[in-house]
Design a protein around this motif. Structure first.
Motif, PDB file in Angstrom:
ATOM      1  N   VAL A 153       2.138 -66.213 149.113  1.00  0.00           N
ATOM      2  CA  VAL A 153       2.085 -64.784 148.820  1.00  0.00           C
ATOM      3  C   VAL A 153       3.120 -64.462 147.744  1.00  0.00           C
ATOM      4  O   VAL A 153       2.780 -64.126 146.620  1.00  0.00           O
ATOM      5  N   ILE A 154       4.396 -64.564 148.089  1.00  0.00           N
ATOM      6  CA  ILE A 154       5.491 -64.368 147.142  1.00  0.00           C
ATOM      7  C   ILE A 154       6.719 -65.075 147.707  1.00  0.00           C
ATOM      8  O   ILE A 154       7.051 -64.927 148.881  1.00  0.00           O
ATOM      9  N   ALA A 155       7.348 -65.910 146.865  1.00  0.00           N
ATOM     10  CA  ALA A 155       8.480 -66.714 147.331  1.00  0.00           C
ATOM     11  C   ALA A 155       9.301 -67.203 146.146  1.00  0.00           C
ATOM     12  O   ALA A 155       8.829 -67.204 145.008  1.00  0.00           O
ATOM     13  N   ILE A 156      10.524 -67.631 146.447  1.00  0.00           N
ATOM     14  CA  ILE A 156      11.316 -68.368 145.469  1.00  0.00           C
ATOM     15  C   ILE A 156      10.712 -69.768 145.455  1.00  0.00           C
ATOM     16  O   ILE A 156      10.662 -70.427 146.498  1.00  0.00           O
ATOM     17  N   PRO A 157      10.190 -70.226 144.312  1.00  0.00           N
ATOM     18  CA  PRO A 157       9.468 -71.499 144.306  1.00  0.00           C
ATOM     19  C   PRO A 157      10.380 -72.721 144.437  1.00  0.00           C
ATOM     20  O   PRO A 157      11.599 -72.642 144.200  1.00  0.00           O
ATOM     21  N   VAL A 158       9.790 -73.848 144.798  1.00  0.00           N
ATOM     22  CA  VAL A 158      10.504 -75.113 144.895  1.00  0.00           C
ATOM     23  C   VAL A 158      11.159 -75.410 143.547  1.00  0.00           C
ATOM     24  O   VAL A 158      10.545 -75.257 142.493  1.00  0.00           O
ATOM     25  N   GLY A 159      12.409 -75.808 143.581  1.00  0.00           N
ATOM     26  CA  GLY A 159      13.136 -76.162 142.372  1.00  0.00           C
ATOM     27  C   GLY A 159      13.854 -75.001 141.703  1.00  0.00           C
ATOM     28  O   GLY A 159      14.651 -75.206 140.790  1.00  0.00           O
ATOM     29  N   ALA A 160      13.588 -73.778 142.146  1.00  0.00           N
ATOM     30  CA  ALA A 160      14.240 -72.610 141.544  1.00  0.00           C
ATOM     31  C   ALA A 160      15.678 -72.480 142.059  1.00  0.00           C
ATOM     32  O   ALA A 160      16.008 -72.913 143.161  1.00  0.00           O
ATOM     33  N   THR A 169      14.811 -65.648 142.073  1.00  0.00           N
ATOM     34  CA  THR A 169      13.637 -65.032 141.469  1.00  0.00           C
ATOM     35  C   THR A 169      12.392 -65.380 142.276  1.00  0.00           C
ATOM     36  O   THR A 169      12.066 -66.560 142.457  1.00  0.00           O
ATOM     37  N   LEU A 170      11.718 -64.347 142.747  1.00  0.00           N
ATOM     38  CA  LEU A 170      10.465 -64.508 143.489  1.00  0.00           C
ATOM     39  C   LEU A 170       9.309 -64.661 142.510  1.00  0.00           C
ATOM     40  O   LEU A 170       9.294 -64.030 141.456  1.00  0.00           O
ATOM     41  N   GLU A 171       8.332 -65.473 142.878  1.00  0.00           N
ATOM     42  CA  GLU A 171       7.109 -65.587 142.102  1.00  0.00           C
ATOM     43  C   GLU A 171       5.928 -65.492 143.053  1.00  0.00           C
ATOM     44  O   GLU A 171       5.974 -65.999 144.162  1.00  0.00           O
ATOM     45  N   GLY A 172       4.890 -64.820 142.605  1.00  0.00           N
ATOM     46  CA  GLY A 172       3.691 -64.659 143.407  1.00  0.00           C
ATOM     47  C   GLY A 172       2.637 -63.957 142.585  1.00  0.00           C
ATOM     48  O   GLY A 172       2.658 -64.004 141.354  1.00  0.00           O
ATOM     49  N   GLU A 173       1.722 -63.286 143.278  1.00  0.00           N
ATOM     50  CA  GLU A 173       0.704 -62.518 142.566  1.00  0.00           C
ATOM     51  C   GLU A 173       0.453 -61.203 143.272  1.00  0.00           C
ATOM     52  O   GLU A 173       0.647 -61.082 144.487  1.00  0.00           O
ATOM     53  N   PRO A 226       0.130 -62.207 137.911  1.00  0.00           N
ATOM     54  CA  PRO A 226       1.366 -62.857 138.363  1.00  0.00           C
ATOM     55  C   PRO A 226       2.525 -61.856 138.456  1.00  0.00           C
ATOM     56  O   PRO A 226       2.608 -60.923 137.664  1.00  0.00           O
ATOM     57  N   ILE A 227       3.380 -62.086 139.436  1.00  0.00           N
ATOM     58  CA  ILE A 227       4.563 -61.242 139.646  1.00  0.00           C
ATOM     59  C   ILE A 227       5.783 -62.154 139.619  1.00  0.00           C
ATOM     60  O   ILE A 227       5.776 -63.239 140.194  1.00  0.00           O
ATOM     61  N   SER A 228       6.815 -61.695 138.964  1.00  0.00           N
ATOM     62  CA  SER A 228       8.106 -62.376 138.970  1.00  0.00           C
ATOM     63  C   SER A 228       9.164 -61.291 139.083  1.00  0.00           C
ATOM     64  O   SER A 228       9.265 -60.430 138.207  1.00  0.00           O
ATOM     65  N   GLU A 229       9.914 -61.301 140.162  1.00  0.00           N
ATOM     66  CA  GLU A 229      10.938 -60.276 140.357  1.00  0.00           C
ATOM     67  C   GLU A 229      12.151 -60.868 141.060  1.00  0.00           C
ATOM     68  O   GLU A 229      12.056 -61.853 141.774  1.00  0.00           O
ATOM     69  N   ARG A 230      13.269 -60.270 140.833  1.00  0.00           N
ATOM     70  CA  ARG A 230      14.539 -60.719 141.395  1.00  0.00           C
ATOM     71  C   ARG A 230      14.686 -60.191 142.822  1.00  0.00           C
ATOM     72  O   ARG A 230      14.334 -59.043 143.104  1.00  0.00           O
ATOM     73  N   VAL A 231      15.210 -61.029 143.706  1.00  0.00           N
ATOM     74  CA  VAL A 231      15.509 -60.618 145.069  1.00  0.00           C
ATOM     75  C   VAL A 231      16.981 -60.898 145.332  1.00  0.00           C
ATOM     76  O   VAL A 231      17.518 -61.913 144.889  1.00  0.00           O
ATOM     77  N   GLU A 232      17.628 -59.966 146.012  1.00  0.00           N
ATOM     78  CA  GLU A 232      19.027 -60.130 146.393  1.00  0.00           C
ATOM     79  C   GLU A 232      19.139 -59.712 147.848  1.00  0.00           C
ATOM     80  O   GLU A 232      18.723 -58.616 148.216  1.00  0.00           O
ATOM     81  N   VAL A 233      19.665 -60.613 148.676  1.00  0.00           N
ATOM     82  CA  VAL A 233      19.779 -60.325 150.104  1.00  0.00           C
ATOM     83  C   VAL A 233      21.233 -60.405 150.536  1.00  0.00           C
ATOM     84  O   VAL A 233      21.999 -61.249 150.060  1.00  0.00           O
ATOM     85  N   ASP A 234      21.622 -59.506 151.426  1.00  0.00           N
ATOM     86  CA  ASP A 234      22.954 -59.525 152.022  1.00  0.00           C
ATOM     87  C   ASP A 234      22.928 -60.452 153.227  1.00  0.00           C
ATOM     88  O   ASP A 234      21.965 -60.439 154.007  1.00  0.00           O
ATOM     89  N   VAL A 291      11.255 -59.734 151.400  1.00  0.00           N
ATOM     90  CA  VAL A 291      10.133 -59.730 150.455  1.00  0.00           C
ATOM     91  C   VAL A 291       9.029 -58.792 150.929  1.00  0.00           C
ATOM     92  O   VAL A 291       8.829 -58.607 152.127  1.00  0.00           O
ATOM     93  N   PRO A 292       8.294 -58.207 149.984  1.00  0.00           N
ATOM     94  CA  PRO A 292       7.171 -57.350 150.388  1.00  0.00           C
ATOM     95  C   PRO A 292       6.035 -58.211 150.939  1.00  0.00           C
ATOM     96  O   PRO A 292       5.703 -59.250 150.372  1.00  0.00           O
ATOM     97  N   HIS A 293       5.451 -57.787 152.039  1.00  0.00           N
ATOM     98  CA  HIS A 293       4.333 -58.533 152.633  1.00  0.00           C
ATOM     99  C   HIS A 293       3.047 -58.317 151.856  1.00  0.00           C
ATOM    100  O   HIS A 293       2.117 -59.107 151.952  1.00  0.00           O
ATOM    101  N   VAL A 294       2.993 -57.233 151.097  1.00  0.00           N
ATOM    102  CA  VAL A 294       1.861 -56.940 150.216  1.00  0.00           C
ATOM    103  C   VAL A 294       2.457 -56.671 148.831  1.00  0.00           C
ATOM    104  O   VAL A 294       2.674 -55.513 148.466  1.00  0.00           O
ATOM    105  N   PRO A 295       2.735 -57.736 148.069  1.00  0.00           N
ATOM    106  CA  PRO A 295       3.375 -57.525 146.769  1.00  0.00           C
ATOM    107  C   PRO A 295       2.433 -56.860 145.772  1.00  0.00           C
ATOM    108  O   PRO A 295       1.236 -57.144 145.749  1.00  0.00           O
TER     109      PRO A 295
END
Length: 191
Positions: A48-55, A79-83, A90-98, A141-145
């Protein structure tokens, strides 16, 4: 004597694993940790949307020794990648978690009074940050990006993006019950 299964040893060469020996077990002592770790598995909602392997995942943390273990606080980002779930762009957006997580010392009261899956443990004075970051990213992450909050998606008939075809885009559909009449009485455009 504890009846819990022992946790697996952390992979010591991994950037996700932090050695806490220099921190010691003196409550109140602390040390910052800033490093970049590589995602060995997708981090997020795979498919769905995730930080990909190797990122790269940047970790900016503070480790604090407390009575029951080591308290880890700080931020992880990547950086998350998905669609887009509507238009499939394609979607590419930054995620920051506490992050705020207590890693319990072996044989501490926390270790003895909690289940293994409730609180992570220190193993040989090492803590593994990957599961903590993974859990935090999954919750963030959004469950419905969506590519845009008002993304209209795709036309169900032709599959084209509504943003490209416009609001006047239509497909004439004929009720199959009336289709035979239309064949029998063709309409001439000029009359």
């Amino acid at each position: 004597m504890s009846t819990r299964k022992s946790q697996g040893r952390p992979l010591l060469g991994s950037p996700w694993v932090v050695d806490t020996r220099e921190l010691g077990r003196r409550p109140g002592s602390s040390r910052p940790v800033a490093r970049t770790a590589e995602a060995a598995h997708p981090i997020g909602l795979e498919g769905v949307i995730a930080i990909p392997v190797g990122a790269a995942v940047e970790l900016d943390l503070l480790l604090e020794s407390v009575v029951e273990g080591v308290l880890v606080t700080g931020v992880a980002s990547g950086t998350l990648e998905g669609e887009c779930s509507r238009c499939l762009d394609p979607i590419s957006e930054r995620v920051e978690v506490d992050l705020t997580e207590l890693f319990a010392y072996p044989d501490s009261t926390t270790d003895e009074t909690t289940d293994e899956d409730e609180v992570p443990r220190l193993v040989d004075d090492h803590l593994d940050l990957e599961p903590v970051v993974r859990d935090a990213v999954v919750l963030a992450v959004p469950h419905v990006p969506l590519c845009e909050p008002d993304c209209a998606g795709l036309c169900a008939d032709c599959g084209r993006k509504w943003a490209e075809v416009g609001p006047d885009h239509r497909h004439e559909t004929i009720d199959p019950r009336w289709a035979a009449l239309q064949e029998r009485f063709p309409q001439d455009q000029g009359e």
